[in-house]
Scaffold this motif. Sequence first.
Motif, PDB file in Angstrom:
ATOM      1  N   ILE A   1       0.849  -1.182   0.000  1.00 62.10           N
ATOM      2  CA  ILE A   1       0.000   0.000   0.000  1.00 62.10           C
ATOM      3  C   ILE A   1       0.892   1.242   0.000  1.00 62.10           C
ATOM      4  O   ILE A   1       1.905   1.296   0.695  1.00 62.10           O
ATOM      5  CB  ILE A   1      -0.974   0.044   1.205  1.00 62.10           C
ATOM      6  CG1 ILE A   1      -0.217   0.002   2.540  1.00 62.10           C
ATOM      7  CG2 ILE A   1      -1.985  -1.084   1.120  1.00 62.10           C
ATOM      8  CD1 ILE A   1      -1.120   0.241   3.748  1.00 62.10           C
TER       9      ILE A   1
ATOM     10  N   TYR B   1      -2.333   7.837   4.826  1.00 63.09           N
ATOM     11  CA  TYR B   1      -2.976   6.693   4.163  1.00 63.09           C
ATOM     12  C   TYR B   1      -2.249   5.401   4.500  1.00 63.09           C
ATOM     13  O   TYR B   1      -2.874   4.379   4.821  1.00 63.09           O
ATOM     14  CB  TYR B   1      -2.973   6.936   2.650  1.00 63.09           C
ATOM     15  CG  TYR B   1      -3.527   5.807   1.808  1.00 63.09           C
ATOM     16  CD1 TYR B   1      -4.883   5.726   1.513  1.00 63.09           C
ATOM     17  CD2 TYR B   1      -2.686   4.828   1.283  1.00 63.09           C
ATOM     18  CE1 TYR B   1      -5.395   4.694   0.726  1.00 63.09           C
ATOM     19  CE2 TYR B   1      -3.177   3.798   0.499  1.00 63.09           C
ATOM     20  CZ  TYR B   1      -4.534   3.731   0.222  1.00 63.09           C
ATOM     21  OH  TYR B   1      -5.026   2.709  -0.555  1.00 63.09           O
TER      22      TYR B   1
ATOM     23  N   GLY C   1      -3.288   2.464   7.274  1.00 58.35           N
ATOM     24  CA  GLY C   1      -3.507   1.133   6.716  1.00 58.35           C
ATOM     25  C   GLY C   1      -2.752   0.045   7.451  1.00 58.35           C
ATOM     26  O   GLY C   1      -3.311  -1.012   7.767  1.00 58.35           O
TER      27      GLY C   1
ATOM     28  N   ALA D   1      -7.002   3.277   3.365  1.00 58.42           N
ATOM     29  CA  ALA D   1      -6.196   2.123   2.971  1.00 58.42           C
ATOM     30  C   ALA D   1      -6.823   0.822   3.464  1.00 58.42           C
ATOM     31  O   ALA D   1      -6.875  -0.173   2.733  1.00 58.42           O
ATOM     32  CB  ALA D   1      -4.772   2.257   3.502  1.00 58.42           C
TER      33      ALA D   1
END
Length: 273
Positions: free
Chosen positions: A66, A144, A148, A118
Motif C-alpha cells: 500500500i 494513508y 492502513g 487504505a
Amino acid sequence: MDRLPDTEKTSKYEHIEKMSTADILKSVNDEDATVAGAVARVIPEIEKLVNAIVARMQEGGRLFYIGSGTSGRLGVVDASECPPTFGVPHDLVVGIIAGGDGAIRRAVEFAEDDQNQAWEDLKAYLPDEKDTVIGLAASGTTPYVIGGVRQARSHGLLTGCIACSADSPLGKAVEYPVEAVVGPEFVTGSTRMKSGTAQKMILNMISTSVMIKLGRVRGNKMVDMQLSNQKLVARGVRMLMNELKIGQKEAESELKRYGSVRAVLENYGNSLS
C-alpha cells in the motif's frame, strides 16, 4: 514542530538551475551511486521481513503493498510483474495505491491524507491473518499508509514497511520496518529520485527472494514464467535446450505440448517412447 523527515532535508547542491547539463547529470549520477550502499545497510531488516513473509505465504497468505504517489506506483509495478515472471496468480501479490488505479497515471489530490481509506481498500480483498501488508512511503509520514498498516496489524496481519527516513512514524507502526536512509534529494524533496530508486531496489529484493523461497525459480531460471510473447517463448526454448540437451525443434514442440518450462522439465522423460 515535528522532526523533519530525512527525505525533506535540503539538497547539498545550490543554484542547480544555473548548472550546465553535464553538471546536472553528473550530480544526479553521483547521488544515485550512494543508493546501493544505503540499501545494503538495511539487508538484515529486509531478511527478517522476507522470512516472515515466506512463512505466512507458505500457509496460503498473500502479499499486499500500500502506498501513494511514487511509492504506490512502485508497489503496483512490482506486484504486476510477479505473475508473468513467476507464474503466480494475479491476486497473490497485490499493489494498492491511494486514489485507486487512476492515480497510477495522474495524481489524486489529498488521497494520501485519509488515514482510514487504505484499510477500506484492503477490505475488498477479504484480508486475514495469513496475509502481509507492506506500507510504502519515502517520508514514512503518509497518513494513508500509516493508517492502513495500523489497521492491518490490529487485525492480525503481518506488517512491514519501506521508508527512507529514520525512526519514522511508519516504521514505528509496523513489526518489520525497513528504513533505507539515502539522504537529501538532488532536488529537495523530490523522492521519485534516490528514495524511489531505493524503494524499487528493496521491492525487487523482497519479491524475488520470496518467490525463490516459494520454489518459483529453478537453478537461476524463471521456469514458471508466463509464455505471453515470442521473446518469452524463445527464452523458454533456450532454457529447455540447455537443460535437456535437446535441439530447438524438439524444445519448441515440448514447450507447446506442456505449456510451461517447469512442466516440460518435470515430464520430459515420461514423454519419450
